[in-house]
Scaffold this motif. Structure first.
Motif, PDB file in Angstrom:
ATOM      1  N   ALA A   1       0.833  -1.212   0.000  1.00 31.16           N
ATOM      2  CA  ALA A   1       0.000   0.000   0.000  1.00 31.16           C
ATOM      3  C   ALA A   1       0.862   1.256   0.000  1.00 31.16           C
ATOM      4  N   THR A   2       2.128   1.130   0.381  1.00 29.44           N
ATOM      5  CA  THR A   2       3.016   2.302   0.492  1.00 29.44           C
ATOM      6  C   THR A   2       4.332   2.030  -0.228  1.00 29.44           C
ATOM      7  N   PRO A   3       4.315   1.967  -1.547  1.00 27.85           N
ATOM      8  CA  PRO A   3       5.543   1.647  -2.269  1.00 27.85           C
ATOM      9  C   PRO A   3       6.543   2.788  -2.331  1.00 27.85           C
ATOM     10  N   HIS A   4       6.065   4.003  -2.152  1.00 24.87           N
ATOM     11  CA  HIS A   4       6.957   5.146  -2.344  1.00 24.87           C
ATOM     12  C   HIS A   4       7.664   5.540  -1.056  1.00 24.87           C
ATOM     13  N   GLN A   5       6.909   5.776   0.005  1.00 23.18           N
ATOM     14  CA  GLN A   5       7.442   6.127   1.325  1.00 23.18           C
ATOM     15  C   GLN A   5       8.384   7.328   1.295  1.00 23.18           C
ATOM     16  N   GLY A   6       8.153   8.212   0.341  1.00 23.72           N
ATOM     17  CA  GLY A   6       8.950   9.425   0.285  1.00 23.72           C
ATOM     18  C   GLY A   6      10.348   9.225  -0.250  1.00 23.72           C
ATOM     19  N   GLN A   7      10.651   8.047  -0.768  1.00 21.63           N
ATOM     20  CA  GLN A   7      11.996   7.748  -1.249  1.00 21.63           C
ATOM     21  C   GLN A   7      11.917   7.341  -2.721  1.00 21.63           C
ATOM     22  N   GLN A   8      12.191   8.303  -3.586  1.00 22.27           N
ATOM     23  CA  GLN A   8      12.051   8.079  -5.030  1.00 22.27           C
ATOM     24  C   GLN A   8      12.968   6.980  -5.524  1.00 22.27           C
ATOM     25  N   ASP A   9      14.185   6.905  -4.983  1.00 19.53           N
ATOM     26  CA  ASP A   9      15.129   5.901  -5.460  1.00 19.53           C
ATOM     27  C   ASP A   9      14.673   4.489  -5.102  1.00 19.53           C
ATOM     28  N   SER A  10      14.116   4.311  -3.885  1.00 17.50           N
ATOM     29  CA  SER A  10      13.619   2.990  -3.491  1.00 17.50           C
ATOM     30  C   SER A  10      12.415   2.588  -4.324  1.00 17.50           C
ATOM     31  N   PHE A  11      11.545   3.558  -4.615  1.00 17.56           N
ATOM     32  CA  PHE A  11      10.375   3.280  -5.440  1.00 17.56           C
ATOM     33  C   PHE A  11      10.802   2.862  -6.845  1.00 17.56           C
ATOM     34  N   ALA A  12      11.762   3.581  -7.419  1.00 16.47           N
ATOM     35  CA  ALA A  12      12.254   3.233  -8.753  1.00 16.47           C
ATOM     36  C   ALA A  12      12.913   1.859  -8.751  1.00 16.47           C
ATOM     37  N   ALA A  13      13.537   1.503  -7.631  1.00 16.76           N
ATOM     38  CA  ALA A  13      14.170   0.184  -7.531  1.00 16.76           C
ATOM     39  C   ALA A  13      13.131  -0.932  -7.601  1.00 16.76           C
ATOM     40  N   LEU A  14      11.966  -0.707  -6.975  1.00 15.77           N
ATOM     41  CA  LEU A  14      10.890  -1.693  -7.058  1.00 15.77           C
ATOM     42  C   LEU A  14      10.427  -1.861  -8.502  1.00 15.77           C
ATOM     43  N   LEU A  15      10.266  -0.752  -9.199  1.00 19.43           N
ATOM     44  CA  LEU A  15       9.824  -0.816 -10.589  1.00 19.43           C
ATOM     45  C   LEU A  15      10.875  -1.492 -11.469  1.00 19.43           C
ATOM     46  N   GLU A  16      12.132  -1.290 -11.123  1.00 19.37           N
ATOM     47  CA  GLU A  16      13.209  -1.933 -11.886  1.00 19.37           C
ATOM     48  C   GLU A  16      13.173  -3.445 -11.705  1.00 19.37           C
ATOM     49  N   LEU A  17      12.735  -3.905 -10.516  1.00 18.53           N
ATOM     50  CA  LEU A  17      12.564  -5.344 -10.317  1.00 18.53           C
ATOM     51  C   LEU A  17      11.535  -5.900 -11.299  1.00 18.53           C
ATOM     52  N   LEU A  18      10.476  -5.141 -11.512  1.00 18.77           N
ATOM     53  CA  LEU A  18       9.436  -5.587 -12.426  1.00 18.77           C
ATOM     54  C   LEU A  18       9.896  -5.560 -13.875  1.00 18.77           C
ATOM     55  N   HIS A  19      10.613  -4.496 -14.228  1.00 17.57           N
ATOM     56  CA  HIS A  19      11.018  -4.310 -15.626  1.00 17.57           C
ATOM     57  C   HIS A  19      12.494  -3.901 -15.698  1.00 17.57           C
ATOM     58  N   PRO A  20      13.399  -4.852 -15.520  1.00 22.15           N
ATOM     59  CA  PRO A  20      14.836  -4.515 -15.607  1.00 22.15           C
ATOM     60  C   PRO A  20      15.208  -3.884 -16.940  1.00 22.15           C
ATOM     61  N   GLU A  21      14.474  -4.251 -17.998  1.00 19.60           N
ATOM     62  CA  GLU A  21      14.800  -3.730 -19.329  1.00 19.60           C
ATOM     63  C   GLU A  21      14.466  -2.250 -19.467  1.00 19.60           C
ATOM     64  N   ARG A  22      13.713  -1.677 -18.495  1.00 20.52           N
ATOM     65  CA  ARG A  22      13.315  -0.266 -18.574  1.00 20.52           C
ATOM     66  C   ARG A  22      14.101   0.591 -17.569  1.00 20.52           C
ATOM     67  N   LYS A  23      15.270   0.118 -17.176  1.00 20.73           N
ATOM     68  CA  LYS A  23      16.071   0.810 -16.169  1.00 20.73           C
ATOM     69  C   LYS A  23      16.361   2.256 -16.563  1.00 20.73           C
ATOM     70  N   GLN A  24      16.789   2.487 -17.783  1.00 17.53           N
ATOM     71  CA  GLN A  24      17.116   3.854 -18.219  1.00 17.53           C
ATOM     72  C   GLN A  24      15.872   4.746 -18.239  1.00 17.53           C
ATOM     73  N   GLU A  25      14.778   4.173 -18.673  1.00 18.06           N
ATOM     74  CA  GLU A  25      13.526   4.925 -18.726  1.00 18.06           C
ATOM     75  C   GLU A  25      13.085   5.357 -17.334  1.00 18.06           C
ATOM     76  N   LEU A  26      13.344   4.502 -16.327  1.00 22.26           N
ATOM     77  CA  LEU A  26      12.917   4.792 -14.959  1.00 22.26           C
ATOM     78  C   LEU A  26      13.741   5.908 -14.316  1.00 22.26           C
ATOM     79  N   LEU A  27      14.893   6.201 -14.887  1.00 18.07           N
ATOM     80  CA  LEU A  27      15.711   7.287 -14.349  1.00 18.07           C
ATOM     81  C   LEU A  27      15.014   8.632 -14.512  1.00 18.07           C
ATOM     82  N   SER A  28      14.101   8.715 -15.483  1.00 15.53           N
ATOM     83  CA  SER A  28      13.385   9.973 -15.732  1.00 15.53           C
ATOM     84  C   SER A  28      11.959   9.918 -15.191  1.00 15.53           C
TER      85      SER A  28
END
Length: 957
Positions: free
Chosen positions: A326-353
């Protein structure tokens, strides 16, 4: 040269003469004899004559595009349903035909002798061929059978689930399956049922045979809870807990376990992880409480937790990963992006933006909010709640006790700090005493008496097995944490925590004993809460929460004395699953009061029978309060939920608790306001969100040595951080996917009345008689003919079928009409059989349209796996435009005993034009819902109808 065949083709097989290599003369088998030698009678269409031949004189006459059935033997049933011929081949002189079966999606090379040519819907419709005398009714039943099967596949509505899925839960499963991608972060608000959504998704994927090996990873305290809920709600009894139900010593043993639940903190350890990584790949890996998978970024370097590394390692061992929090972000953008990278490693560069392009979340994060969730009619599901805080007036004796207890606690904390590591247990016990005192005078009194007995060597030793049981219970389920804390107070050291402890204990016990006789909190509970409720409704049911068993037993004694011994049931951590179920059943049936510890804070749903809750104590963790209220404040609750919170703000600890909840309430109100307007429906969403983010345990522990003002400052700081995290999360989540009524508007509206219409309608052609209808149309007593008795394998002709889950659960003689019901399975099988008919008919009852064609549309992912199926009925609207799933179709399906319309349907040109219009409409629908991950799989026409009185309209358009 094709080998001369001796196999006997079935009746209906298409043939050419063995010597006719150019296949000029086409025929069909119309009769077969099994004499010696066997003979085959063939009608030659091109010659317009019939002749007898031996099987070896014939070869395949099947052509591309023909509709066929595959018959196992002369007396067997179709093995794979209807199919379409794609091509032919010869292998080792054996002639074979490639057939695609739309229902299963399989393409199979088959011996041509077992194929029977049939006329599919397209062929029959264009030629204008109608079925028999009851074709209209059979067309309705055949179409309705398909509609109901897809309704069940997409919603679980006919499955033997112990749940009634919410529309937003059904939509989430639809959305994920339709996306063609199973890698998603489900970020629903607390209390919206991520467990149910996960169970529905797994059930749908299993139904499609897309998954077999499932790994579900949760916090240690939730493994047992997940196992219970998947079994209770979905009948998935094959999930085993790694380390509890089984262990692995060799990697090859993993092949024995396909459905595994594991603790993330156990599996992250090197020994377990090494074994896990040698297991066979998993079809899907699911992480609950995924925000615990943390990875922080410092410049160009990353610092990953062991839990995150566990997930990253498993990413390489599965095609699909599902993250729940329920709280994937927790005020930490880098941790949230890391979760998304787990789902889609191929979109790592895209997640930087991500901050610049938050719209990329649309196809990887799904979030539902309580404030937005409605039913399909647009009505809000959550009807609100009323919360009333009741403050207990403190007596002088209670104030004296509180002062004495605070002095005792300070001495204990100080002693613990002085002893360093060995003194940690003392500090823990002091904290538990504070919680017990805030719960009830009875709970703290019993704990202090046990402590004194321990010092006086009067307390009997606790068996090792009880220690082991408690430790296992606490490790398995975090809901039992409070009861485990209470138990630990019986296991303290037999030495004084500090000099003079026994003397202080004697004083505290003496005052507490007197307070038990003047328990103003208990008096307020009985006289200002329970008795007024009973005065308004003597049969009202009330759910009462307390954190500790000592308090629960105190309340049980009081309620028994006031209302009798058979009115109150208990739920606590000493009870196993069956005992808890029995207690709930008794409460809903006969009892009026259910006293629950946190063991009932999750996993029990009482909204059908109860709408009043009393929190006899307020938990230190506000999230526990959210979970408690969720037992009543959920879908299906017909009344406004009423919550009474009882506390004594004049004691030090409860004064701090009041500050926490008061400040938390103010933050929630601020965040739930848009401009100057307060949105009450958002309040509970925000409360759950903030409660899950705030960490107050350390603040409350430090409060005993700090001033009230300093403690209030700490609470404000914690709330400010939580609010900031929630705000950042909210901004991003404006771009994620969520419940959308618009997205489901083109789906046919189906409900239980359609199931009844189907069952009642099928009884007529099958000769099943309804003898009696009782329980407000919920129970039908029926009589089966002998033919149906033989088909379903029953010796009894009389049976009682039921349409109500709760009623069916009370009687063994009722057959619940769900997907496990042998009778419903037989009805579906009969209606969908080719020989049942109903593919084409002239009908009445569909106004404003000259024809209707019904189909199943299918999509697949890039790996060829079927991901989505939907029913699409095409007809013309008043303006002559093709329309899919008009509301009139849903209504027409309910009208039983359809009569054939009498008019000419043989205008081939008109029929072909109608068909092309229908085909154009469904192809447009297929294309509109296709994506780069979801591509069209095909169309299966299931019925076609001409509507009386409207044929002439088409020619003028």
């Amino acid at each position: 040269m094709i080998k001369h065949k001796t196999e006997i083709p079935i009746v209906g097989a298409c043939v050419v003469h063995f010597e006719d290599h150019e296949k000029k003369h086409f025929g069909r088998v119309i009769k077969v004899t099994r004499d010696n030698p066997a003979k085959v009678q063939v009608h030659w269409f091109t010659k317009n004559k019939t002749e007898w031949l031996i099987p070896a004189a014939l070869r395949s006459g099947f052509k591309v595009g023909m509709d066929v059935l595959y018959i196992i033997s002369q007396t067997g049933a179709p093995s794979m349903g209807e199919g379409v011929v794609l091509k032919s081949r010869v292998v080792a002189n054996y002639e074979q035909v490639l057939v695609e079966f739309p229902v299963s999606g399989k393409k199979v090379w088959l011996p041509w002798q077992g194929l029977r040519q049939i006329k599919g819907v397209k062929h029959r419709f264009i030629l204008g061929e109608k079925d028999g005398c009851d074709a209209a009714e059979r067309l309705r039943l055949r179409t309705l059978a398909w509609v109901l099967k897809l309704w069940n596949e997409n919603t679980g509505s006919l499955a033997k689930f112990d749940i009634d899925p919410l529309p937003h839960q059904i939509h989430l499963v639809h959305h994920i399956l339709a996306s063609g991608d199973l890698n998603w972060l489900i970020a629903d608000d607390v209390g919206l049922g991520k467990t149910i959504e996960t169970g529905l998704l797994l059930a749908a994927l299993r139904e499609r045979k897309q998954i077999k090996r499932i790994l579900l990873i949760t916090p240690a305290g939730l493994t047992k809870q997940w196992q219970e809920e998947l079994f209770i709600k979905f009948g998935m009894g094959d999930f085993l807990i790694y380390g509890d139900d089984f262990t692995i010593t060799e990697p090859r043993h993993w092949k024995m376990y396909d459905c595994v639940i594991g603790s993330m903190d156990r599996l992250k350890n090197d020994d377990h992880l090494e074994l896990l990584m040698q297991a066979e790949p998993w079809d899907i890996v699911i992480f609950d409480e995924a925000h615990r998978l943390t990875r922080r970024q410092y410049g160009v370097k990353y610092s990953s937790s062991q839990r995150f590394e566990l997930a990253r390692e498993l990413r390489a061992r599965t095609e699909s990963m599902l993250l729940l929090t329920a709280t994937p972000h927790q005020g930490q953008q880098d941790s949230f992006a890391a979760l998304l990278e787990l789902l889609h490693p191929e979109r790592k560069q895209e997640l930087l933006s991500l901050s610049l392009n938050p719209e990329i979340l649309q196809d990887m994060v799904f979030r539902n909010r309580k404030a937005d969730v409605t039913d399909l009619e647009g009505n809000f599901i959550f009807h609100g709640k009323t919360t009333r805080a009741l403050k207990v007036p403190i007596s002088e004796e209670a104030r004296e006790f509180d002062h004495a207890l605070q002095f005792y606690l300070q001495k204990g904390y100080q002693s613990g700090e002085e002893k360093g590591q060995t003194g940690r247990a003392i500090g823990f016990v002091m904290t538990v005493y504070r919680k017990l005192a805030a719960s009830s005078i009875a709970a703290i009194y019993e704990a202090l008496v046990r402590r004194r007995k321990r010092l006086q060597k009067e307390l009997k030793p606790i068996p090792d097995m009880e220690f082991d049981r408690r430790a296992a219970l606490d490790a398995l389920d975090a809901r039992f944490e409070g009861e485990s804390e209470e138990f630990i107070t019986s296991t303290t050291s037999a030495d004084e925590f500090f000099q003079g402890e026994l003397e202080l204990l004697n004083r505290l016990i003496k005052i507490a004993r007197q307070l038990k006789y003047d328990d103003r909190k208990l008096s307020l509970f009985l006289e200002q809460v329970i008795e007024p409720i009973m005065a308004l409704n003597p049969n009202e049911k009330v759910l009462v929460f307390s954190e500790y068993r000592g308090t629960q037993e105190w309340l049980l004694k009081a309620l028994n004395e006031r209302f009798g011994n058979n009115k109150t049931m208990l739920i606590n951590g000493s009870m196993d699953l069956n005992e808890r179920r029995a207690a709930i059943a008794c409460f809903e049936r006969d009892a009026q009061f259910l006293l629950s510890t946190e063991a009932g804070g999750e996993g029990i749903n009482l909204q059908q029978r109860c709408h009043i809750m009393v929190n006899y104590d307020l938990p230190w963790n506000p999230m526990r309060l959210v979970q408690r209220i969720g037992r009543l404040y959920r879908y299906g609750q017909k009344k406004r939920v009423v919550v009474f919170n009882i506390h004594s703000p004049d004691t030090l600890d409860e004064q701090i608790i009041e500050i926490l909840y008061t400040r938390l309430e103010q933050v929630v109100v601020d965040m739930a306001s848009i401009g100057a307007e307060f949105n009450d429906s958002m309040k509970d969403d925000v409360f759950g969100e903030i409660a899950d983010l705030i960490e107050v345990e350390d603040i409350l522990k430090q409060a005993v040595t700090e001033s009230i003002s300093r403690t209030a400052e700490r609470i404000d700081e914690a709330l400010k951080q939580a609010q900031s995290a929630a705000d950042k999360q909210s901004i991003l989540f404006a771009h994620v996917a969520g419940f959308s009524k618009e997205e489901m508007k083109d789906n046919l509206v189906i409900d239980e009345t359609h199931l009844r219409a189907f069952i009642g309608g099928m009884f007529v052609p099958l000769g099943i008689v309804i003898l009696d209808i009782t329980h407000q149309d919920q129970v039908w007593t029926i009589k089966l003919p002998e033919e149906v008795m033989r088909a379903v394998g029953t010796r009894r002709s009389r049976h009682s079928i039921c349409f109500n889950r709760e009623l069916a659960a009370t009687r063994d003689d009722l057959l619940m009409m769900d997907t496990d019901a042998w009778l419903l399975e037989h009805l579906f099988s009969a209606a969908l059989d080719y020989d049942f008919g109903g593919k084409t008919a002239a009908i009445t009852g569909l106004d404003e349209t000259p024809w209707m064609m019904a189909s199943i549309l299918r999509w697949q992912d890039n790996h060829g796996r079927r991901m989505r199926q939907e029913f699409a009925a095409v007809c013309l609207d008043a303006q002559g435009n093709s329309q899919i799933n008009s509301a009139i179709i849903s209504d027409w399906l309910l009208v039983s005993k359809q009569l054939n319309a009498e008019f000419n349907t043989s205008e081939r040109d008109s029929n072909e034009l109608n068909y092309k219009m229908a085909e154009k409409a469904v192809f447009k629908r297929l294309a509109s819902l296709s994506t780069k991950k979801l591509i069209p799989d095909g169309v299966q026409w299931i019925s076609g109808a001409w509507v009386d009185g409207q044929l002439s309209n088409l020619e003028s358009k």
